[in-house]
Design a protein around this motif. Structure first.
Motif, PDB file in Angstrom:
ATOM      1  N   ILE A 182      53.635  -6.127  -4.253  1.00 10.68           N
ATOM      2  CA  ILE A 182      51.990  -6.739  -4.546  1.00 10.68           C
ATOM      3  C   ILE A 182      51.705  -6.338  -6.302  1.00 10.68           C
ATOM      4  N   THR A 183      52.775  -5.951  -6.941  1.00  5.40           N
ATOM      5  CA  THR A 183      52.473  -5.922  -8.315  1.00  5.40           C
ATOM      6  C   THR A 183      52.800  -7.240  -8.729  1.00  5.40           C
ATOM      7  N   SER A 184      53.185  -8.300  -8.366  1.00  4.94           N
ATOM      8  CA  SER A 184      53.533  -9.477  -8.913  1.00  4.94           C
ATOM      9  C   SER A 184      52.471 -10.645  -8.041  1.00  4.94           C
ATOM     10  N   PRO A 185      51.486 -10.554  -8.191  1.00 10.33           N
ATOM     11  CA  PRO A 185      50.409 -11.540  -7.299  1.00 10.33           C
ATOM     12  C   PRO A 185      51.100 -12.818  -7.649  1.00 10.33           C
ATOM     13  N   GLN A 186      51.242 -13.352  -8.835  1.00 15.41           N
ATOM     14  CA  GLN A 186      51.743 -14.654  -9.085  1.00 15.41           C
ATOM     15  C   GLN A 186      52.861 -15.365  -8.241  1.00 15.41           C
ATOM     16  N   LEU A 187      53.755 -14.313  -7.881  1.00 14.68           N
ATOM     17  CA  LEU A 187      55.054 -14.573  -7.464  1.00 14.68           C
ATOM     18  C   LEU A 187      54.795 -14.671  -5.808  1.00 14.68           C
ATOM     19  N   CYS A 188      53.656 -14.313  -5.397  1.00 13.35           N
ATOM     20  CA  CYS A 188      53.275 -14.346  -3.935  1.00 13.35           C
ATOM     21  C   CYS A 188      52.080 -15.538  -3.696  1.00 13.35           C
ATOM     22  N   ALA A 189      51.674 -16.312  -4.823  1.00  9.54           N
ATOM     23  CA  ALA A 189      50.600 -17.036  -4.796  1.00  9.54           C
ATOM     24  C   ALA A 189      50.595 -18.123  -3.638  1.00  9.54           C
ATOM     25  N   LEU A 190      51.792 -18.447  -3.537  1.00 12.70           N
ATOM     26  CA  LEU A 190      52.131 -19.785  -2.686  1.00 12.70           C
ATOM     27  C   LEU A 190      52.350 -19.398  -1.155  1.00 12.70           C
ATOM     28  N   CYS A 191      52.676 -18.184  -0.885  1.00 11.56           N
ATOM     29  CA  CYS A 191      52.833 -17.583   0.293  1.00 11.56           C
ATOM     30  C   CYS A 191      51.873 -17.661   1.332  1.00 11.56           C
ATOM     31  N   GLN A 192      51.984 -17.793   2.677  1.00  7.59           N
ATOM     32  CA  GLN A 192      50.931 -17.990   3.652  1.00  7.59           C
ATOM     33  C   GLN A 192      50.770 -17.227   4.874  1.00  7.59           C
ATOM     34  N   GLY A 193      51.529 -15.811   4.794  1.00 11.51           N
ATOM     35  CA  GLY A 193      51.466 -15.182   5.896  1.00 11.51           C
ATOM     36  C   GLY A 193      50.405 -14.689   6.139  1.00 11.51           C
ATOM     37  N   PRO A 194      49.715 -13.992   7.271  1.00 14.36           N
ATOM     38  CA  PRO A 194      48.561 -13.388   7.424  1.00 14.36           C
ATOM     39  C   PRO A 194      48.248 -12.241   6.615  1.00 14.36           C
ATOM     40  N   LYS A 195      47.166 -12.115   6.193  1.00  9.17           N
ATOM     41  CA  LYS A 195      46.423 -11.032   5.330  1.00  9.17           C
ATOM     42  C   LYS A 195      45.703 -10.182   6.226  1.00  9.17           C
ATOM     43  N   SER A 196      45.968  -8.565   5.859  1.00 12.66           N
ATOM     44  CA  SER A 196      45.250  -7.772   6.437  1.00 12.66           C
ATOM     45  C   SER A 196      45.168  -6.530   5.799  1.00 12.66           C
ATOM     46  N   TYR A 197      44.237  -5.532   5.972  1.00 13.27           N
ATOM     47  CA  TYR A 197      44.148  -4.440   5.273  1.00 13.27           C
ATOM     48  C   TYR A 197      44.887  -3.443   6.129  1.00 13.27           C
ATOM     49  N   VAL A 198      45.185  -3.824   7.452  1.00 14.38           N
ATOM     50  CA  VAL A 198      45.988  -2.655   8.190  1.00 14.38           C
ATOM     51  C   VAL A 198      47.422  -3.382   8.192  1.00 14.38           C
ATOM     52  N   LYS A 201      49.543  -5.322  10.496  1.00 16.83           N
ATOM     53  CA  LYS A 201      48.990  -6.610  10.573  1.00 16.83           C
ATOM     54  C   LYS A 201      49.210  -7.530   9.408  1.00 16.83           C
ATOM     55  N   ASN A 202      49.479  -7.065   8.373  1.00 18.70           N
ATOM     56  CA  ASN A 202      49.749  -7.943   7.176  1.00 18.70           C
ATOM     57  C   ASN A 202      50.835  -8.366   6.964  1.00 18.70           C
ATOM     58  N   HIS A 203      51.156  -9.622   6.943  1.00 19.09           N
ATOM     59  CA  HIS A 203      52.318 -10.080   6.780  1.00 19.09           C
ATOM     60  C   HIS A 203      52.570 -11.140   5.533  1.00 19.09           C
ATOM     61  N   PHE A 204      51.777 -10.941   4.658  1.00 19.96           N
ATOM     62  CA  PHE A 204      51.527 -11.853   3.548  1.00 19.96           C
ATOM     63  C   PHE A 204      52.512 -11.622   2.643  1.00 19.96           C
ATOM     64  N   CYS A 205      53.413 -12.719   2.121  1.00 26.15           N
ATOM     65  CA  CYS A 205      54.484 -12.329   1.306  1.00 26.15           C
ATOM     66  C   CYS A 205      55.436 -11.194   1.590  1.00 26.15           C
ATOM     67  N   GLU A 206      55.544 -11.044   2.957  1.00 29.52           N
ATOM     68  CA  GLU A 206      56.753 -10.020   3.464  1.00 29.52           C
ATOM     69  C   GLU A 206      57.971 -10.545   4.226  1.00 29.52           C
ATOM     70  N   THR A 207      59.085 -10.053   3.853  1.00 26.53           N
ATOM     71  CA  THR A 207      60.341 -10.361   4.684  1.00 26.53           C
ATOM     72  C   THR A 207      60.329 -10.133   6.070  1.00 26.53           C
ATOM     73  N   SER A 208      59.455 -11.048   6.737  1.00 27.27           N
ATOM     74  CA  SER A 208      59.270 -10.974   8.144  1.00 27.27           C
ATOM     75  C   SER A 208      59.172 -12.405   8.320  1.00 27.27           C
ATOM     76  N   SER A 209      59.594 -12.697   9.760  1.00 29.45           N
ATOM     77  CA  SER A 209      59.195 -14.085  10.114  1.00 29.45           C
ATOM     78  C   SER A 209      57.810 -14.435  10.383  1.00 29.45           C
ATOM     79  N   SER A 210      57.075 -13.310  10.336  1.00 24.97           N
ATOM     80  CA  SER A 210      55.708 -13.629  10.346  1.00 24.97           C
ATOM     81  C   SER A 210      54.952 -14.368   9.078  1.00 24.97           C
TER      82      SER A 210
END
Length: 735
Positions: A182-198, A201-210
């Protein structure tokens, strides 16, 4: 016999797994979870009744991402997982886990890192400012090899005080690099995984098939969806690309051209290790037995493959679940195998250079490789007289030893002669700068010497010559067989490689003289070729009679042997102070011959010798004055080259530039980079004839050496054994 062994192994595995402990595989998606559960069911279906209870204990542990898997295995909440080599390295070096097996693909364990774009939109030299998708942060084909490539080309300028992720953010317009943090938001800007504060349930920019753009399939999907302009992934994803993919997309090649997706073998950014399976140290034997069992039953040639296919994900509507679908088989590894032997020296050195183990002292200093006590003294004085990155002097036994240390990341750079530069190039090292000699390199009046950019103009060479005493009238170039010879060192360009054309026939590969090393042994009666052995060491004297002649330095391939180098070969021709240990002919280079002969007067080594006491041996049988080297030589010798690992070229170039400028502007300094006489030797660290260093990191070593020299070296080493080449050619990519 093999069937009986497999049966015993299967039964042994049953016994281990029936001990009451579950075997827990870590999964990264709901689809992997389904495949893992089906594997468990298939095991229950095919195993003997006596073992059903044990395999009911195989379970599937769902993790948030690859690092969560690593952590679960570390704290004994899971037992094994297959990961990208970049994550494997982190698991071993940072979390104390171990590697138990490697996935083997059609072309071995390695993958090609490729850059893909839509046809006609990009080339590799126009990536700055584009949108990029990568298969994973710190992964082999999406991060490590592409960034190493860009750093080696000076496309990325990285001051190691700042995070590498920040440099990448400034280079690309926007990216999706799953796992970058999360310290490099520009490098995650194009990702499309679901975001969540939980967290779960947060899979945005994660190394996971979600995360839809995770892994090589996801990076390619990112490009296909028009989200990015370029995708960095491995060749396995495009190996069986559709006709539509082949028509719409192309590979970006290192030379600026483009190629079809099927040309990944010749158009790629580099090759590195594929995925491997990790576990805890205390569980590696059980893990290996489990992998043996499931591969025996469900692998490519598994006897129960009809019930379950280990390396196929199609039935689960996914790709690369549990293992890469391209996997042919799993190769089990020996216990306590070094990570550098599993992933390869070059790859491990690359990861260290990219900071995978965090910042360290090694990243902030330049470690220069020295090959003798005299070079070490000069290097230490160099370190005291510069105002740039700190310089650390690393001592090695020879130039070949320097190549080993640089490749193994125990040193950073060394100046190598042309033959050793050829060897270093085979070993994966690259050029940073080359020495420039002679009047053609003298700077114009009033212009400061500095590292100059070399375009297409060839650097002035030095010449290899054969030297004899004037009073030895019977010696000529055609009757050297059976004589005593003096060579600067083993593999020297003039005294070993070029010389072979006129003595033992380097190009006559069909003759008994194909192996040049053994051919020299029988050609000369005896001699001193520091670094060689047998009769080619008999004339060597080690530290010298005046210094007590240490046995350990006798015939050493460094200045600790008094007959080493150009000055050493001249001493060998003259003979030791007692009048013993001398040769009939010396093979050396012309660049400091006159100065070396003059220095005999004050050396205490051989008083009374002048230029008139020596003559050159010409190829036509003539003998001429020492000053006629331009018309009487064995051929041109390419310049010495400073070489390093690809990822450190920018650092070494910057260091040399600052160092040279510092020393030139300090007129009071008693230290000179290209002077060695005060240390009792010549050509220490650099040739004394060097006028300045020329920037060459944009050129490959073959271009600097030139085709004639390169082809001769290739011809000789194709049939001449060299331990250093055996070391260099260790291939972790084959199974």
């Amino acid at each position: 016999m093999k069937a009986a062994t497999a049966t015993i192994l299967v039964l042994a595995t049953f016994t281990l797994l029936s001990s009451g402990k579950k075997f827990r595989w870590c999964t990264l998606s709901d689809l992997e979870q389904r495949k893992c559960a089906e594997l468990s069911k298939a095991l229950l279906a095919v195993l003997p009744l006596a073992t059903i209870n044990s395999f009911a204990r195989v379970s599937c542990i769902r993790a948030q991402n690859t690092h969560d898997c690593i952590d679960k295995i570390r704290v004994n909440k899971a037992d094994a997982v297959s990961l990208d080599a970049g994550d494997v390295y982190s698991a071993v070096k940072l979390y104390g886990l171990t590697v138990v097996a490697k996935e083997i693909y059609e072309e071995g364990n390695c993958v090609f890192a490729v850059a893909i774009a839509r046809r006609g939109t990009l080339d590799i030299q126009r990536l700055r400012g584009v949108r990029s998708c990568h298969n994973g942060a710190r992964w082999t084909s999406g991060w490590n090899i592409p960034l190493g490539f860009l750093l080696a080309r000076n496309e990325l300028l990285w001051d190691e005080d700042q995070p590498l992720s920040q440099v990448i953010s400034q280079y690309f317009n926007a990216s999706c690099i799953p796992g970058v943090g999360i310290t490099s938001p520009q490098l995650c800007a194009l990702c499309q995984g679901p975001k969540s504060y939980v967290r779960n349930k947060n899979h945005f920019c994660e190394t996971s098939s979600s995360e839809p753009f995770y892994d090589s399939e996801g990076a390619f999907r990112c490009l296909k969806n028009g989200v990015a302009d370029v995708a960095f992934l491995d060749h396995l994803t495009i190996m069986n690309g559709t006709d539509s993919d082949q028509e719409e997309y192309e590979l970006l090649c290192p030379d600026g051209s483009t190629a079809k997706l099927s040309a990944y073998g010749t158009c790629n950014l580099g090759r590195g290790p594929g995925r491997a399976i990790i576990s805890r140290h205390n569980f590696q034997k059980i893990t290996k037995k489990f992998l043996t069992l499931i591969q025996h039953l469900f692998g490519q040639n598994g006897k129960e493959r009809a019930k379950f296919e280990l390396f196929t994900s199609v039935p689960f509507r996914g790709k690369n679940l549990l293992f890469r679908d391209a996997t042919q088989h799993l190769q089990l590894l020996k216990d306590k195998a070094e990570i550098s032997h599993i992933l390869g020296l070059d790859y491990v050195a690359l990861l260290k250079g990219l900071g995978h183990e965090g910042s360290s002292l090694d990243n902030s200093v330049v470690r220069w490789c020295c090959i003798s006590n005299a070079e070490l003294r000069k290097c230490e004085e160099w370190a005291l007289n510069i105002k740039s990155d700190p310089l650390v002097c690393v001592q090695a036994a020879s130039m070949t030893n320097c190549i080993e240390l640089i490749k193994s990341n125990e040193a950073d750079a060394a100046t190598l002669d042309a033959t050793h530069a050829y060897i270093a190039g085979i070993c994966g090292l690259v050029s940073v700068a080359a020495e420039c000699y002679g009047e053609g390199c003298a700077p114009a009046a009033g212009r400061t010497k500095k590292l100059t950019h070399l375009a297409d103009k060839a650097l002035p060479p030095v010449y290899a010559v054969a030297l004899a005493k004037k009073n030895a009238r019977h010696v000529n170039i055609h009757n050297l067989r059976g004589r005593r010879s003096c060579h600067s060192h083993l593999y020297s360009p003039g005294g070993w490689l070029l010389l072979s054309r006129y003595t033992v026939g380097a190009l006559e590969n069909n003759t008994v003289n194909c192996d040049i090393g053994s051919a020299y042994q029988s050609y000369f009666w005896k001699g001193c070729m520091p670094g060689a052995d047998k009769n080619l060491c008999k004339v060597c004297i080690g530290g010298g009679e005046m210094e007590g002649a240490k046995v350990s330095s006798r015939c050493a391939a460094n200045h600790n042997e008094r007959y080493y180098g150009n000055m050493g070969a001249l001493r060998c021709l003259v003979g030791s102070p007692s009048g013993r240990s001398f040769g009939d002919v010396a093979f050396l280079e012309h660049h400091n011959l006159l100065k070396n002969i003059e220095s005999l007067q004050s050396s205490g080594w051989a008083m009374g010798y002048t230029l008139n006491d020596f003559e050159l041996l010409c190829l036509d049988g003539r003998r001429v004055a020492v000053t006629d080297w331009a018309d009487c030589n064995l051929g041109p010798v390419p310049p010495n080259i400073v070489m390093t690992r690809p990822v450190t070229t920018t650092k070494i170039y910057g260091f040399l530039m600052k160092s040279q400028e510092t020393l030139e502007t300090n007129l009071d300094s008693k230290f000179h980079l290209f002077h060695s006489q005060k240390y009792g030797e010549s050509d220490l660290l650099f040739k004394d004839a060097t006028q300045y260093l020329v920037h060459t990191s944009h050129l490959d070593y073959q271009s600097i050496l030139g085709d004639p020299f390169f082809q001769l070296a290739e011809s000789v080493f194709n049939c001449t054994h060299a331990d250093i080449l055996e070391f260099c050619k260790q291939d972790i990519c084959t199974s």
